[in-house]
Design an enzyme around this catalytic site. Structure first.
Site, short mmCIF file in Angstrom:
data_model
loop_
_atom_site.label_atom_id
_atom_site.label_comp_id
_atom_site.label_asym_id
_atom_site.label_seq_id
_atom_site.Cartn_x
_atom_site.Cartn_y
_atom_site.Cartn_z
N TYR A 187 0.84 -1.20 0.00
CA TYR A 187 0.00 0.00 0.00
C TYR A 187 0.87 1.25 0.00
CZ TYR A 187 -3.49 -3.44 1.47
OH TYR A 187 -4.30 -4.54 1.56
N HIS A 197 -5.55 -17.48 3.76
CA HIS A 197 -5.33 -17.23 5.19
C HIS A 197 -6.62 -17.48 5.98
CE1 HIS A 197 -1.74 -14.26 4.40
NE2 HIS A 197 -1.62 -15.41 3.76
#
Length: 331
Positions: free
Chosen positions: A103, A199
């Protein structure tokens, strides 16, 4: 003196452990492999409100990934006994750090240092973002050695974070990329979603195993906890969404997407869906498909290093894994 044991991958702990290790490691990527500079022209064509929303959703995602990489995955790994499962959790923690850094790579490409600083200050001050992070962090830090209940709660919090809370932030990059805007940055989001889907499934499977070890009374308490936590986070997420998306008129669509992913999180935990099915915006729903759309980043990395095509997991794979957990718990 206690004797330390080495992890032995020649003796699988479960029928799914090595499969998920392979899936996680085969998906490895770095933010530096994606040409974000291609988005500069697209960025200048966004309105001020659109740029503000984009920066804020990425700022919020950075905080959640930081929490998951620094605290969540390592804390859960510390209290999971099986060494192969620990290894997968630690690898996933490393990927969360790559997500958080990616990001910043987008920020550095499209925004000034002053604007980036403003966004990180906003992250520290936004009450809804701080609330959900604080709630999740408190659950992580209250895991007690040998206490399955506290471990189950932490795993539920982790699944909610990865399969539910991230997605209000994922919505806008997917929405823009589906219209041919900020496409390279959208590819990063798709790679992150591909990781998060694995995940959430893996920790969800671990949670189901821990739940099966609880007594009947403990299971009743655990079910109440799941419901109360979800309702608290959902209420906060609706308000968070309004602050982010009202200015660009997408709040209603994002709220539908939030409910869609809350159901996905519950499914990862082996639980029934809570919300009725709604029609999620087709552009964003298509973006959930985790195959990258513009090019295959994994065909070649530099000179001499090649990697085969990565196949993302699909819903039917998750059904198989969930069934294996149920079968194992009955043995």
């Amino acid at each position: 003196m206690s004797k330390f044991e080495a992890v032995n991958w020649n003796e699988p702990e479960t029928q799914y452990t090595e499969m998920l290790w392979t899936q996680n490691t085969s998906q490895f990527w770095l933010d530096t492999e994606i040409p974000i500079s291609k988005d500069l022209k697209s960025w200048t064509n966004l309105t001020e409100n659109e740029r503000d929303t984009y920066m804020k959703v990425l700022g919020g995602l950075t905080l959640l990934d930081t929490e998951q990489g620094n605290v969540g995955m390592p804390m859960i790994a510390q209290h999971v006994k099986e060494k192969q499962k620990k290894a997968i959790l630690i690898f996933q923690a490393a990927m969360e750090e790559i997500h958080a850094k990616s990001y910043s790579t987008i920020f550095t490409t499209v925004a000034s240092s002053e604007r980036i600083h403003e966004i990180f200050q906003w992250v520290k001050e936004d009450k809804h973002l701080q609330y959900k992070t604080a709630v999740i962090d408190d659950i992580y830090r209250n895991i007690k050695d040998g206490d399955d209940m506290s471990l189950y709660k932490a795993m539920v919090a982790s699944v909610f974070l990865e399969s539910f809370l991230f997605y209000s932030g994922f919505f806008y990059p997917l929405f823009l990329a589906g219209q041919g805007k900020m496409v390279a940055s959208g590819e990063i989001i798709k790679l992150i979603i591909r990781d998060e889907s694995v995940h959430g499934v893996f920790v969800g499977l671990l949670a189901q195993e821990v739940y099966a070890r609880l007594t009947e009374d403990e299971q009743h308490h655990a079910t109440q906890f799941v419901d109360e936590l979800l309702q608290s986070l959902y209420k906060n997420e609706l308000e968070y969404t309004e602050t982010l998306y009202d200015s660009i008129g997408l709040t209603h669509e994002v709220k539908k997407y939030i409910r869609y992913n809350a159901n996905k999180a519950l499914m990862n935990l082996g639980l029934e869906q809570l919300f009725e099915e709604e029609e999620v915006h087709p552009v964003v729903l298509n973006g959930i498909r985790t195959e990258t759309s513009t090019h295959d980043f994994f065909s070649t990395k530099g000179s001499g290093y090649q990697k085969g095509k990565v196949e993302p997991l699909h819903d039917q794979d998750f059904d198989f894994l969930n069934q294996r957990v149920k079968d194992t718990s009955c043995e």
